[in-house]
Write an enzyme that holds these catalytic residues in place. Structure first.
Site, PDB file in Angstrom:
ATOM      1  N   ARG A  15       0.832  -1.206   0.000  1.00 62.34           N
ATOM      2  CA  ARG A  15       0.000   0.000   0.000  1.00 62.34           C
ATOM      3  C   ARG A  15       0.865   1.253   0.000  1.00 62.34           C
ATOM      4  NH1 ARG A  15      -0.858   4.846   2.339  1.00 62.34           N
ATOM      5  NH2 ARG A  15      -0.351   3.936   4.365  1.00 62.34           N
ATOM      6  N   ASP A  16       1.500   1.558   1.104  1.00 58.92           N
ATOM      7  CA  ASP A  16       2.299   2.779   1.218  1.00 58.92           C
ATOM      8  C   ASP A  16       3.474   2.763   0.241  1.00 58.92           C
ATOM      9  OD1 ASP A  16       3.099   5.232   2.167  1.00 58.92           O
ATOM     10  OD2 ASP A  16       3.884   4.505   4.060  1.00 58.92           O
ATOM     11  N   HIS A 205       6.811   4.297  12.617  1.00 63.66           N
ATOM     12  CA  HIS A 205       6.835   4.289  11.150  1.00 63.66           C
ATOM     13  C   HIS A 205       7.885   5.289  10.684  1.00 63.66           C
ATOM     14  CE1 HIS A 205       4.428   4.163   7.205  1.00 63.66           C
ATOM     15  NE2 HIS A 205       5.344   5.108   6.994  1.00 63.66           N
ATOM     16  N   HIS A 207      10.733   6.746   7.706  1.00 63.90           N
ATOM     17  CA  HIS A 207      11.252   6.835   6.346  1.00 63.90           C
ATOM     18  C   HIS A 207      12.754   7.105   6.429  1.00 63.90           C
ATOM     19  CE1 HIS A 207       7.469   7.057   3.834  1.00 63.90           C
ATOM     20  NE2 HIS A 207       7.015   7.000   5.072  1.00 63.90           N
ATOM     21  N   CYS A 238       6.683  10.233  -0.455  1.00 60.68           N
ATOM     22  CA  CYS A 238       5.576  11.126  -0.118  1.00 60.68           C
ATOM     23  C   CYS A 238       5.477  12.207  -1.202  1.00 60.68           C
ATOM     24  CB  CYS A 238       5.795  11.777   1.248  1.00 60.68           C
ATOM     25  SG  CYS A 238       4.505  12.958   1.686  1.00 60.68           S
ATOM     26  N   ASN A 247       9.942   4.031   2.849  1.00 66.35           N
ATOM     27  CA  ASN A 247       9.942   3.540   4.218  1.00 66.35           C
ATOM     28  C   ASN A 247      11.225   2.749   4.482  1.00 66.35           C
ATOM     29  OD1 ASN A 247       6.822   3.827   5.108  1.00 66.35           O
ATOM     30  ND2 ASN A 247       6.945   3.237   2.956  1.00 66.35           N
TER      31      ASN A 247
END
Length: 294
Positions: A15-16, A205, A207, A238, A247
């Site tokens: 997803r991300d 979370h 990055h 992003c 990530n």
């Protein structure tokens, strides 16, 4: 050194990791990627997102993805609004993620709402999901820095997390969205959050924009965090933060934890296999350090 015996990895690559890639990845490839990650031992995963195909074309096959992955592990879908939640419920999803940015400006750029407007909209949605027995994950964006507002105050993060906890969410995924946090900041924020939220899962979370993600994982471990969002191959980015990279790579985190004697239940060879499945279909290079050596 204060370290846990076990850590839970929440894989966010499907997803991300994929949502902002310029290439439209074929649905069968996504399904193969997801299944390979599950075969590697991953038990919690963000599968896809029920968002408008107009804004996120990569996620237009969300229903097909959910229908193809029907095991009993925690399969999370992201839902930005009531329409997305309704589609997730229609697909019998049992784990749903909602998201809000601590930064008002970031939230406006992302979903055209202030942080407070998002919270007001989400409050009845979360209540409805909990009434239906659905696991609810709240993704907290820009918890350290914002590309528009700069440094975010810890009290603002705490207040937002408190609102979500009051609404009854099961998990708080707290994100360094643009990869500017340092280990001292990670330790301070997550130590504070764990003191305040004993009954809510707290997940970190990170990055890796400035190469500090693994250091931040270590600092968070020492703060008491045992749950981390990671992305196979270091996929992600992003669109609202210039230069923000993916990530922290699943294989890098798992390798580091393995070397430290911390159990994850994840097999590195399996993650590598999954990365090799997705590699030919994405526009960006694989970012993990582990990949360079293997």
């Amino acid at each position: 050194m204060n370290l846990p015996k076990e850590v839970t990895i929440i894989e966010v690559g499907p997803r991300d990791g994929l949502q902002n890639d310029q290439n439209l990845v074929p649905t069968p490839v996504k399904i193969q990627f997801i299944q390979s990650l599950k075969d590697a031992g991953i038990k919690e995963m963000e599968l896809t997102s029920f968002v408008s195909p107009k804004w996120v074309p990569q996620m237009q096959d969300a229903m097909e993805i959910v229908e193809a992955i029907s095991d009993h592990t925690r399969n999370i879908v992201l839902t930005p609004n009531r329409k997305g939640v309704d589609r997730a419920l229609e697909a019998n999803c049992r784990a749903v993620a909602v998201f809000v940015g601590v930064s008002n400006t970031f939230n406006q750029k992302n979903i055209n709402k202030s942080t407070e407007e998002s919270l007001q909209e989400l409050k009845p949605i979360i209540a409805d999901l909990k009434d239906k027995g659905v696991f609810v994950r709240a993704c907290i964006s820009t918890s350290f820095y914002c590309p528009y507002e700069g440094k975010i105050e810890m009290d603002d993060v705490l207040q937002l997390c408190t609102r979500f906890a009051q609404y009854g969410v099961d998990e708080l995924s707290v994100a360094d969205t643009i990869g500017m946090a340092n280990p001292k900041e990670a330790f301070q924020l997550f130590s504070t959050l764990l003191r305040h939220f004993n009954d809510t899962l707290v997940t970190a979370h990170f990055h890796d924009t400035r190469g500090m993600a693994l250091a931040n994982v270590l600092a968070s471990l020492q703060a008491g965090i045992t749950r981390f969002d990671t992305s196979a191959g270091g996929l992600g980015g992003c669109p609202f933060a210039k230069g923000a990279t993916g990530n922290v790579a699943t294989e890098d985190v798992v390798f580091m934890l393995n070397q430290m004697g911390i159990e994850t239940g994840i097999h590195l060879d399996g993650v590598k296999k999954a990365v090799n499945i997705i590699r030919p279909h994405i526009s960006k290079p694989i970012e993990s350090k582990y990949d360079r050596l293997n």
